[in-house]
Design an enzyme around this catalytic site. Structure first.
Site, short mmCIF file in Angstrom:
data_model
loop_
_atom_site.label_atom_id
_atom_site.label_comp_id
_atom_site.label_asym_id
_atom_site.label_seq_id
_atom_site.Cartn_x
_atom_site.Cartn_y
_atom_site.Cartn_z
CE LYS A 40 0.62 1.89 3.43
NZ LYS A 40 1.83 2.46 4.09
CE1 TYR A 94 -1.98 -0.33 7.93
CE2 TYR A 94 -0.97 1.70 7.13
CZ TYR A 94 -0.92 0.32 7.32
OH TYR A 94 0.17 -0.37 6.90
P1 NAD Z 1 12.35 1.69 2.35
O1 NAD Z 1 12.81 3.04 1.94
O2 NAD Z 1 12.88 1.13 3.62
O3 NAD Z 1 12.65 0.63 1.18
C1 NAD Z 1 12.43 0.93 -0.16
C2 NAD Z 1 13.34 0.07 -1.03
O4 NAD Z 1 13.15 0.48 -2.39
C3 NAD Z 1 14.83 0.23 -0.70
O5 NAD Z 1 15.45 -1.02 -0.72
C4 NAD Z 1 15.35 1.11 -1.85
O6 NAD Z 1 16.69 0.85 -2.17
C5 NAD Z 1 14.43 0.69 -3.00
N1 NAD Z 1 14.31 1.70 -4.06
C6 NAD Z 1 14.27 1.40 -5.37
N2 NAD Z 1 14.17 2.51 -6.11
C7 NAD Z 1 14.16 3.54 -5.25
C8 NAD Z 1 14.09 4.96 -5.41
N3 NAD Z 1 13.98 5.53 -6.63
N4 NAD Z 1 14.12 5.72 -4.31
C9 NAD Z 1 14.18 5.18 -3.08
N5 NAD Z 1 14.26 3.84 -2.85
C10 NAD Z 1 14.25 3.03 -3.93
O7 NAD Z 1 10.74 1.75 2.37
P2 NAD Z 1 9.76 0.77 3.13
O8 NAD Z 1 9.40 1.35 4.45
O9 NAD Z 1 10.28 -0.61 3.09
O10 NAD Z 1 8.45 0.92 2.20
C11 NAD Z 1 8.32 0.26 0.96
C12 NAD Z 1 6.83 0.13 0.61
O11 NAD Z 1 6.18 -0.60 1.63
C13 NAD Z 1 6.07 1.45 0.50
O12 NAD Z 1 5.13 1.37 -0.52
C14 NAD Z 1 5.37 1.59 1.83
O13 NAD Z 1 4.17 2.34 1.77
C15 NAD Z 1 5.08 0.15 2.16
N6 NAD Z 1 5.00 -0.10 3.61
C16 NAD Z 1 3.97 -0.83 4.07
C17 NAD Z 1 3.88 -1.10 5.43
C18 NAD Z 1 2.78 -1.98 5.94
O14 NAD Z 1 2.59 -2.06 7.15
N7 NAD Z 1 2.04 -2.65 5.08
C19 NAD Z 1 4.83 -0.61 6.32
C20 NAD Z 1 5.91 0.12 5.80
C21 NAD Z 1 5.98 0.38 4.44
#
Ligand code: NAD
Length: 328
Positions: free
Chosen positions: A93, A178
């Site tokens: 999401k 949420y």
């Molecule tokens: P994060 O920044 O920790 O991870 C993102 C990943 O994408 C990294 O490994 C990064 O290297 C990569 N990436 C690839 N292209 C990129 C770019 N152009 N810029 C930045 N990073 C890039 O983020 P996250 O917290 O893991 O979130 C990722 C996804 O998961 C999002 O869509 C977020 O909304 C979702 N999320 C959902 C929940 C949940 O509870 N369901 C919780 C946190 C995050």
């Protein structure tokens, strides 16, 4: 796909508790990190892909579903390419950053004959499902009012989350989502009116491009009014209360990864009573992945299909008609 914080700390470990899913391939832009993670989870080096070689997944029959865990703006491209590679998609999401992108994602998966599920983990979590059952069965009479909040103090190093082009918005599509989705999940209705207010602290670099705080109110056909707040600049507050004629169901915390708690207040026989159903302590990510796996195996539509998520994107876009200048 995407080895960031959520994938490394929640999703990959959750495979250990999953009954029907296991990790068989990785996609990452960081080859060193991917190699370490692959070793840790017993994934073959030949099943590790970069963003450029991602499309070669079509030649890997072990992979049935791609779980996309990338910044929001990238969900669209990698869903389209994943569907073209002949894979089902489980996408984090928010589904995408525009309604048009959502429509294209749905069309691409339909064309490929593949499922597209959006990872709304709360809708697979047992205590939230118990709350839904009580609301739908009118255990405490008709629900009249709902209050929900999902607020956190977003870290300054969360770079992409502060960029409109990558995040699509601020607290609303990230955590406020949420409140919007859980209200719809509890009631089984779609709102007919939405109004919202936005405020971002002037001078805070995090909120130059995206909004900090949103307060929004939803009105539903049954008459229920749900008041929601999402915040990116306060201490954690992740709770809700459902106010029905003869009882109140509270969840606090409601949206965290674990430790969720429910309290029900009502007055059977006139005696004020508080009940606390116990938390079965299931891993929400494992439940969600198992659901996707079962849908693939049994050819069923996921409980949180893209079409429902599309409504969410449409609603948060609607409520975020943002004034040009923020601040006082
Ligand atoms: P994060 O920044 O920790 O991870 C993102 C990943 O994408 C990294 O490994 C990064 O290297 C990569 N990436 C690839 N292209 C990129 C770019 N152009 N810029 C930045 N990073 C890039 O983020 P996250 O917290 O893991 O979130 C990722 C996804 O998961 C999002 O869509 C977020 O909304 C979702 N999320 C959902 C929940 C949940 O509870 N369901 C919780 C946190 C995050």
């Amino acid at each position: 796909m995407g080895l960031g914080r959520l994938a490394l700390t929640e999703i990959l470990p959750a495979f250990g508790k999953s009954k029907h899913a296991r990790p068989v391939a990785l996609v990452s832009g960081d080859a060193d990190k991917m190699s370490k993670v692959a070793q840790q989870y017993g994934i073959k080096a030949s099943s590790c892909y970069s963003y450029q070689t991602y499309d070669n997944l079509k030649n890997n029959p072990e992979v049935e579903v791609i779980y996309i865990v990338l910044p929001n703006a990238l969900h669209h491209e990698y869903t389209l390419r994943g569907a073209r590679a002949g894979k089902h998609i489980l996408c984090e999401k928010p589904m995408a950053t525009s309604v048009k992108e959502c429509e294209e994602m749905i069309a691409a998966c339909q064309k490929a004959g593949k499922k597209l599920m959006i990872a709304y983990r709360i809708q697979y979590e047992p205590l939230n499902r118990m709350a839904q059952k009580a609301v739908r069965e009118k255990t405490y009479g008709t629900t009249k009012l709902i209050q929900m909040m999902n607020c956190q103090n977003e870290a300054h190093d969360q770079q992409w989350r502060h960029k409109k082009a990558l995040a699509g918005g601020g607290s609303l599509p990230d955590v406020g989502l949420y409140c919007l989705n859980t209200t719809r999940f509890l009631l089984g209705e779609e709102p007919t009116e939405v109004s919202a207010q936005i405020y971002s602290t002037p001078g805070d670099d995090r909120f130059k491009e995206i909004e900090e705080n949103v307060s929004f109110t939803l009105r539903f056909p049954s008459g229920v009014i749900s008041q929601c707040i999402s915040g990116y600049g306060t201490f954690n507050a992740k709770s809700y209360a459902v106010h029905a004629e003869t009882g109140t169901i509270k969840m606090d915390p409601a949206f965290s990864y674990n430790g969720l708690a429910q309290e029900r207040e009502h007055a059977p026989g006139g005696k004020q009573t508080t009940e606390k159903p116990s938390n079965p302590g299931k891993d929400q990510f494992a439940l969600e992945m198992d659901h996707m796996a079962e849908c693939v195996r049994q050819n069923k539509t996921p409980y949180t299909p893209a079409k429902k998520a599309f409504r969410t994107s449409a609603l948060w876009k609607l409520s975020i008609s943002r004034p040009k200048k923020t601040g006082p």
